[in-house]
Scaffold this motif. Structure first.
Motif, short mmCIF file in Angstrom:
data_model
loop_
_atom_site.label_atom_id
_atom_site.label_comp_id
_atom_site.label_asym_id
_atom_site.label_seq_id
_atom_site.Cartn_x
_atom_site.Cartn_y
_atom_site.Cartn_z
N ALA A 184 20.73 13.70 -38.56
CA ALA A 184 20.58 13.60 -37.11
C ALA A 184 21.40 12.41 -36.61
O ALA A 184 21.58 11.42 -37.32
N ALA A 185 21.89 12.54 -35.38
CA ALA A 185 22.62 11.46 -34.73
C ALA A 185 22.12 11.32 -33.31
O ALA A 185 21.91 12.32 -32.61
N GLY A 186 21.91 10.07 -32.88
CA GLY A 186 21.36 9.80 -31.56
C GLY A 186 22.38 9.13 -30.66
O GLY A 186 23.20 8.32 -31.11
N PHE A 187 22.31 9.46 -29.36
CA PHE A 187 23.26 8.93 -28.39
C PHE A 187 22.53 8.62 -27.08
O PHE A 187 21.56 9.28 -26.72
N VAL A 246 18.14 6.65 -33.94
CA VAL A 246 17.13 7.57 -33.42
C VAL A 246 15.83 6.83 -33.14
O VAL A 246 15.12 7.14 -32.17
N ALA A 247 15.54 5.81 -33.94
CA ALA A 247 14.33 5.02 -33.72
C ALA A 247 14.37 4.33 -32.35
O ALA A 247 13.32 4.13 -31.71
N GLU A 248 15.56 3.94 -31.89
CA GLU A 248 15.68 3.32 -30.58
C GLU A 248 15.38 4.31 -29.47
O GLU A 248 14.76 3.98 -28.46
N ILE A 249 15.84 5.55 -29.63
CA ILE A 249 15.53 6.58 -28.64
C ILE A 249 14.03 6.81 -28.57
O ILE A 249 13.44 6.90 -27.50
N ALA A 250 13.39 6.89 -29.74
CA ALA A 250 11.94 7.07 -29.77
C ALA A 250 11.24 5.90 -29.07
O ALA A 250 10.24 6.08 -28.36
N GLY A 284 9.52 13.05 -34.79
CA GLY A 284 9.18 13.68 -36.06
C GLY A 284 10.18 13.38 -37.16
O GLY A 284 10.58 12.23 -37.37
N PRO A 285 10.64 14.42 -37.88
CA PRO A 285 11.53 14.22 -39.04
C PRO A 285 12.92 13.71 -38.67
O PRO A 285 13.68 13.31 -39.55
N LEU A 286 13.27 13.73 -37.39
CA LEU A 286 14.59 13.24 -36.97
C LEU A 286 14.73 11.74 -37.24
O LEU A 286 15.84 11.24 -37.42
N ALA A 304 16.00 11.27 -40.70
CA ALA A 304 17.26 11.98 -40.91
C ALA A 304 18.45 11.27 -40.27
O ALA A 304 19.59 11.71 -40.44
N ASP A 305 18.22 10.16 -39.58
CA ASP A 305 19.25 9.47 -38.83
C ASP A 305 20.39 9.01 -39.73
O ASP A 305 20.18 8.30 -40.72
#
Length: 261
Positions: free
Chosen positions: A187-190, A220-224, A232-234, A237-238
């Motif tokens: 996973a990748a977060g933006f 992804v933790a920052e988005i959360a 969840g599992p994302l 998976a980051d």
């Protein structure tokens, strides 16, 4: 209306992220919107994209209210009239348009329901810069493996978002793309920041200079954390959580080559 987002679309099960606050779940062909009734905007959207079966379809469909929920719970046409606000697709028109031609057309036209829109400054939404190309970039990367991607997008519903015509204009948007890599779920977060484009001191939206927005790849933790959405599992998976990743900070992106996948 349709089955919506499929949590078993990828080989690894990925549940739809869930906000801390109550939300109305609206299912459409191949995507789902979780609508925050207080903010009248989506808190989460999730779409399944089969990159191998995507179709190039002509743009059809018109923006309309979803008849399944009360009009006053949706950010409808009055917010977008006579200003520089665009109806910004959260689930992109093209993303669910794959497979059978009729099904693909129905899916793309369903992206024009107002719960799938959020107010975006014109310079942001009409730009052809990184934000609008992120999913394409991830799909191209995923073609070496499973050729399927699930994407989650929404505004960051912040307490400091400025009021405008009975709603509050989101200053930031988030996106998480997930795909099956050879070694498992990735996973990748933006985050995209349109703060410099939004000005509502007198109840009007100022016309911004083009390009005055910033796109970041973020953990992804920052988005959360900033959205209070359970991803969840994302989280595990980051790609930025891997030892080989260059950084776990918010990293500004200038081009696709800056993206870590």
């Amino acid at each position: 209306m349709a089955d919506g987002y499929d949590l078993d679309f990828l080989p690894t099960r990925v549940p739809l992220p869930r906000p801390a606050q109550d939300a109305t779940e609206l299912t459409y062909p191949r995507f789902t919107v979780l609508l925050d009734r207080d903010r009248r905007l989506a808190s989460v959207t999730g779409v399944n994209i089969d990159g191998a079966l995507l179709r190039e379809l002509p743009r059809t469909g018109e923006w309309r209210l979803d008849p399944r929920i009360d009009d006053e719970l949706q950010t409808g046409p009055d917010v977008y009239a006579r200003n520089d606000l665009d109806r910004g697709h959260l689930v992109r028109r093209r993303d669910p348009g794959w497979g059978d031609a009729d099904e693909a057309r129905d899916a793309t036209e369903a992206t024009f329901f107002y719960p799938n829109a959020a107010p975006q400054a014109a310079g942001f939404n009409q730009s052809k810069d990184l934000w609008l190309g992120l999913e394409d970039h991830v799909i191209e990367y995923a073609e070496t493996t499973d050729q399927r991607v699930s994407v989650f997008t929404a505004p960051v519903l912040g307490d400091d978002d400025p009021p405008y015509r009975g709603i509050r204009i989101p200053l930031r948007f988030w996106k998480i793309a997930a795909w099956q890599a050879p070694d498992g779920l990735s996973a990748a977060g933006f985050v995209l920041d349109q703060s410099e484009l939004v000005d509502t001191p007198d109840g009007l939206l100022a016309a911004p200079p083009l390009g005055a927005f910033r796109t970041f790849q973020v953990p992804v933790a920052e988005i959360a954390r900033v959205t209070k959405v359970d991803v969840g599992p994302l989280l595990d998976a980051d790609v930025l959580a891997r030892p080989s990743a260059r950084s776990t900070e918010w990293r500004p992106l200038a081009s696709a080559s800056d993206i870590t996948l």
